[in-house]
Design a protein around this motif. Structure first.
Motif, short mmCIF file in Angstrom:
data_model
loop_
_atom_site.label_atom_id
_atom_site.label_comp_id
_atom_site.label_asym_id
_atom_site.label_seq_id
_atom_site.Cartn_x
_atom_site.Cartn_y
_atom_site.Cartn_z
N HIS A 162 0.82 -1.21 0.00
CA HIS A 162 0.00 0.00 0.00
C HIS A 162 0.86 1.26 0.00
N PHE A 163 1.91 1.26 0.83
CA PHE A 163 2.70 2.49 0.98
C PHE A 163 3.97 2.50 0.13
N GLY A 164 4.30 1.36 -0.51
CA GLY A 164 5.53 1.30 -1.31
C GLY A 164 6.77 1.53 -0.46
N CYS A 165 6.70 1.12 0.80
CA CYS A 165 7.84 1.36 1.70
C CYS A 165 8.83 0.20 1.62
N LYS A 166 10.09 0.50 1.97
CA LYS A 166 11.09 -0.57 1.98
C LYS A 166 10.99 -1.34 3.28
N ARG A 167 11.31 -2.63 3.19
CA ARG A 167 11.28 -3.48 4.38
C ARG A 167 12.70 -3.82 4.81
N VAL A 168 12.96 -3.75 6.11
CA VAL A 168 14.27 -4.02 6.68
C VAL A 168 14.11 -5.11 7.74
N MET A 169 15.02 -6.09 7.69
CA MET A 169 14.90 -7.22 8.63
C MET A 169 16.24 -7.93 8.68
N HIS A 170 16.48 -8.65 9.76
CA HIS A 170 17.69 -9.48 9.86
C HIS A 170 17.62 -10.61 8.83
N ALA A 171 18.75 -10.88 8.19
CA ALA A 171 18.77 -11.88 7.10
C ALA A 171 18.32 -13.26 7.57
N ASP A 172 18.62 -13.62 8.81
CA ASP A 172 18.30 -14.98 9.26
C ASP A 172 16.82 -15.21 9.53
N ASP A 173 16.04 -14.16 9.60
CA ASP A 173 14.58 -14.32 9.71
C ASP A 173 13.87 -13.93 8.42
N ALA A 174 14.64 -13.51 7.43
CA ALA A 174 14.04 -12.93 6.21
C ALA A 174 13.82 -13.96 5.11
N ARG A 175 14.25 -15.19 5.33
CA ARG A 175 14.13 -16.18 4.26
C ARG A 175 12.68 -16.37 3.84
N GLY A 176 12.46 -16.34 2.53
CA GLY A 176 11.11 -16.54 2.00
C GLY A 176 10.27 -15.28 2.01
N LEU A 177 10.80 -14.19 2.58
CA LEU A 177 10.05 -12.93 2.62
C LEU A 177 10.67 -11.95 1.64
N LYS A 178 9.86 -11.00 1.22
CA LYS A 178 10.37 -9.98 0.30
C LYS A 178 10.91 -8.81 1.13
N ILE A 179 12.21 -8.86 1.39
CA ILE A 179 12.85 -7.86 2.25
C ILE A 179 13.86 -7.09 1.42
N ASP A 180 13.91 -5.78 1.57
CA ASP A 180 14.76 -4.93 0.72
C ASP A 180 16.16 -4.74 1.28
N GLN A 181 16.29 -4.77 2.61
CA GLN A 181 17.59 -4.49 3.22
C GLN A 181 17.75 -5.39 4.44
N THR A 182 18.89 -6.05 4.55
CA THR A 182 19.10 -6.99 5.66
C THR A 182 20.42 -6.69 6.36
N LEU A 183 20.58 -7.32 7.52
CA LEU A 183 21.85 -7.31 8.22
C LEU A 183 22.12 -8.73 8.71
N GLN A 184 23.35 -8.97 9.13
CA GLN A 184 23.77 -10.32 9.53
C GLN A 184 24.21 -10.31 11.00
N GLY A 185 24.10 -11.48 11.62
CA GLY A 185 24.69 -11.69 12.95
C GLY A 185 24.35 -10.57 13.92
N ARG A 186 25.41 -10.04 14.60
CA ARG A 186 25.20 -8.90 15.51
C ARG A 186 25.66 -7.60 14.88
N ASP A 187 25.63 -7.56 13.54
CA ASP A 187 26.01 -6.34 12.84
C ASP A 187 25.08 -5.19 13.22
#
Ligand code: SF4
Length: 289
Positions: A162-187
């Motif tokens: 609806h809002f065309g917003c970017k999604r941010v999430m940790h890579a290890d929980d992002a599998r199978g989801l449409k996420i635009d920006q991720t981080l790893q570990g304790r980064d």
């Protein structure tokens, strides 16, 4: 709508009630503590609202309940529900708001809105309810949807679409989801001058927190205030990945300064930065026992 025929016996007599469909998510008990309490493994009304403020809080809880388990028998109260809808999101501290409209698919987790000149941020997903969508549109829409972990994502696809917003999430929980920006570990990921994402694996492998303006820490299910214990805690009985990892992630937060803990589940907490640091140290000590 809540079912008056299934009103819990634990409710006090009167207008507001909780029915047997309550999933014990705790939301109503911190939104309207004067009205709702825990009774067994569900909520109940322990006192009918005594003031207009308490009535409004009870109505906000009614609107926010993820399972529509809260009802009101009085027609006049029912007519006031739309007024409560219009108060959500409700201000918590400055430009930080509690969205209400908790989603059952996130087991009633809280979601939060940060209104900021660089673009608004939604932290975790409330129900995609049109009154809330309209209110957030009026507050400037959404630039970013930050997801603390996989359990609290609810209607994230609908919000992002609806809002065309970017999604941010940790890579290890992002599998199978449409996420635009991720981080790893304790980064740590600096999204903007006032937005820092911190990887905090433990509750899930891909849990992460968001620090806003060095003041508000959005913690998902990593860290919350326990009203029962009177301290900050991690959820040991609901740790789905690794308790030792969660302890290490908690220690990593000790290098940060913040005054608010705003969780998905559990209670929010406000204290001076110094007192928060003391509480966090006590939490780490308690986790290591
Ligand atoms: S908000 Fe609804 S589901 Fe959650 S504890 Fe209250 S009555 Fe139960």
């Amino acid at each position: 709508m809540a079912n008056a025929a299934k009103r819990r016996l634990e409710n006090v007599p009167g207008d507001f009630f909780v029915d047997e469909s309550c999933i014990d998510c705790d939301a109503c008990r911190w939104i309207a503590p004067h009205t709702f309490t825990q009774a067994g493994d569900q909520s109940a009304v322990h006192q009918q609202p005594q003031s207009p403020q308490q009535r409004m809080a009870a109505l906000q809880a009614l609107v926010s309940c993820p399972t529509a388990s809260i009802g009101a028998t009085d027609k006049a109260t029912q007519a006031q529900t739309s007024r409560a809808v219009a108060t959500l999101p409700r201000a918590i501290d400055g430009n930080v708001f509690h969205c209400g409209f908790h989603a059952e698919s996130s087991f009633g987790a809280a979601s939060w809105l940060i209104v900021r000149p660089g673009g608004n941020v939604l932290v975790d997903s409330p129900r995609f309810a049109m009154p809330l969508v309209k209110r957030i549109e009026a507050m400037g829409g959404l630039h970013t949807l930050f997801l603390t972990h996989r359990d609290d994502i609810a209607d994230h696809d609908k919000w992002a679409a609806h809002f065309g917003c970017k999604r941010v999430m940790h890579a290890d929980d992002a599998r199978g989801l449409k996420i635009d920006q991720t981080l790893q570990g304790r980064d740590q990921l600096q999204l903007a001058d006032d937005l820092l994402v911190i990887g905090t694996p433990g509750h899930t492998r891909g849990s992460a927190c968001l620090l806003h303006a060095k003041r508000h820490l959005f913690t998902g299910d990593h860290l919350a205030w326990s009203a029962r214990r009177g301290q900050l805690i991690g959820f040991r009985d609901a740790c789905w990945y690794s308790w030792p990892e969660q302890i290490e992630s908690m220690k990593a937060l000790q290098s940060l300064s913040f005054e608010w803990v705003l969780p998905g589940h559990g209670r929010l907490h406000h204290a001076s930065a110094a007192d928060m640091a003391t509480s966090l140290a006590r939490c780490v000590e308690w986790m290591e026992k």
